[in-house]
Motif scaffolding. Sequence first.
Motif, PDB file in Angstrom:
ATOM      1  N   PHE A 103       0.838  -1.205   0.000  1.00 31.15           N
ATOM      2  CA  PHE A 103       0.000   0.000   0.000  1.00 31.15           C
ATOM      3  C   PHE A 103       0.874   1.256   0.000  1.00 31.15           C
ATOM      4  N   HIS A 106       2.723   1.900  -3.409  1.00 34.78           N
ATOM      5  CA  HIS A 106       1.876   2.464  -4.458  1.00 34.78           C
ATOM      6  C   HIS A 106       1.391   3.871  -4.103  1.00 34.78           C
ATOM      7  N   LEU A 107       1.210   4.148  -2.805  1.00 36.17           N
ATOM      8  CA  LEU A 107       0.849   5.505  -2.387  1.00 36.17           C
ATOM      9  C   LEU A 107       1.992   6.462  -2.705  1.00 36.17           C
ATOM     10  N   SER A 109       4.316   6.058  -4.999  1.00 31.56           N
ATOM     11  CA  SER A 109       4.407   6.182  -6.457  1.00 31.56           C
ATOM     12  C   SER A 109       3.342   7.131  -7.006  1.00 31.56           C
ATOM     13  N   SER A 110       2.107   6.986  -6.517  1.00 34.90           N
ATOM     14  CA  SER A 110       1.012   7.846  -6.985  1.00 34.90           C
ATOM     15  C   SER A 110       1.224   9.289  -6.547  1.00 34.90           C
ATOM     16  N   PRO A 153      -4.840   9.900  -4.125  1.00 38.67           N
ATOM     17  CA  PRO A 153      -4.338   8.539  -4.341  1.00 38.67           C
ATOM     18  C   PRO A 153      -4.841   7.509  -3.324  1.00 38.67           C
ATOM     19  N   VAL A 157      -5.430   3.661  -4.450  1.00 42.94           N
ATOM     20  CA  VAL A 157      -4.485   2.634  -3.996  1.00 42.94           C
ATOM     21  C   VAL A 157      -5.175   1.647  -3.064  1.00 42.94           C
ATOM     22  N   LEU A 160      -6.989  -0.813  -5.158  1.00 39.20           N
ATOM     23  CA  LEU A 160      -5.997  -1.645  -5.845  1.00 39.20           C
ATOM     24  C   LEU A 160      -5.494  -2.763  -4.940  1.00 39.20           C
ATOM     25  N   ILE A 161      -5.096  -2.413  -3.723  1.00 43.06           N
ATOM     26  CA  ILE A 161      -4.570  -3.409  -2.784  1.00 43.06           C
ATOM     27  C   ILE A 161      -5.701  -4.286  -2.240  1.00 43.06           C
ATOM     28  N   ASN A 181       4.589  -5.456  -3.521  1.00 41.44           N
ATOM     29  CA  ASN A 181       3.774  -4.529  -4.292  1.00 41.44           C
ATOM     30  C   ASN A 181       2.496  -5.244  -4.693  1.00 41.44           C
ATOM     31  N   ASN A 182       1.630  -4.570  -5.420  1.00 42.97           N
ATOM     32  CA  ASN A 182       0.340  -5.165  -5.758  1.00 42.97           C
ATOM     33  C   ASN A 182       0.492  -6.437  -6.591  1.00 42.97           C
ATOM     34  N   TYR A 203      -6.224   1.935 -13.372  1.00 46.18           N
ATOM     35  CA  TYR A 203      -5.526   2.772 -12.384  1.00 46.18           C
ATOM     36  C   TYR A 203      -4.279   3.403 -13.001  1.00 46.18           C
TER      37      TYR A 203
END
Length: 317
Positions: A103, A106-107, A109-110, A153, A157, A160-161, A181-182, A203
Motif C-alpha cells: 500500500f 503504491h501511495l 508512487s502515486s 491517491p 491505492v 488496488l490493494i 507490491n500489488n 488505475y
Amino acid sequence: MENSTFGKDILILEGFNIPSQSYIPCFILLLIVYFFIMVSNIGLVVLILRSSGLHQPMYLLLCNMSINDVFGATIIIPHVLRDLLTPHSQRVIRYMDCVVQAFCVHLHSSASHTVLMIMAFDRYAAICNPLRYATIMTHRMVLVLSVWAWVIPLPLVGILIGLSVRLSRCRWIIVHSFSCNNASLFKLSCESVLINNIYGLGYTVVLLGSSIGSVTLTYLRIAMVCLRSKNKTLNRKALQTCATHLAVYAILLVSGFIVIILHRFPQVASHRKVASVMLNVVLPALNALIYGLQIKEVRQRVMALFRKSKVASMDAK
C-alpha cells in the motif's frame, strides 16, 4: 524452498541474488544513500520552513516532494538493508506487513505524480498569470493542493490493494521482487486475477494519463506565453524553474515506464530489480540534489549556512 514450507501468515522474499562477498559493500553504499536522502530532504524542508524568504507557494509545494521522498525511501531501504544481512532462507515477511508495504509503495508512487502535477499548476499560474499569481496561489490554495495531492491517491491505492487482499493464497514466495507490491500480492493466488488486471490497467491509465496530460498541457501553455513574451528576464526565470521540474518529472516517468515494461518479461527480472532501485532509491536522492543546486534561493541559503558554520568553527578555535 517449497511454497508449502511456511505458514499462511509468513511469506518468503526472493530479493536480490548477489555474491556473498558483495553484501557488506552493498549494505554500506545503500546506507550512505539512505542517510543522504534523509538529511538532504529533511534539511530542505526545515530550511524552507525556517526561512521566511522561502515561504512562497513553489517552495512550500516542494516540501511535499521531499516528504514523499523520505516516505518512499523509508518504505524500501530499511527492508533491503535488513535482507542484505539476512541469509536467503530467513528473508521472510508477515503477510499483513507485506500488504502495508505494498500500500505504501503504491501511495508513494502515486503521490510522486500528483505532487508534480500541483507543482506544474503553480508554475502555470506564476508564468501565465503573473499579475493574479498572489491572488490564485494563496496559503489556502497551497494547503488545498497539498491535501489533494495526498488524499486523491488514497482510495485509488486502497481499492488496488483491496482487490488483491480478497484473493485466497496458494503460494508463499514473493517472486522476482525485493519488496512487496500489488503484483506480488495477487501472484500469490491461484484464483482468477482478471478483475485485478482490469482495475490495475485502469488505475495506471488514469494516473499516468492525468499526470502526462496535465503536465504536457501546462508546459505547452507556458511555452506559448514565453514565445510571445519579449521579457528576457521572465523567460530566463521561467526556463530555470521549469527545467528543474521537467528534469525531475522526466526521470520519474522514464524510470516508471522501464519498471512497467520489464515487469512483462520475467526473464529479465534482475534488470527490473535494478530499475526499481533507481525509482525508489536514486530518484529521492536526486530530487533534493537537483532542486538544491538549481533553485538560486535555496542554493544561496545552503551556502550561507555553510559559511556560518565555518565561521563558527573558526571562532571556536
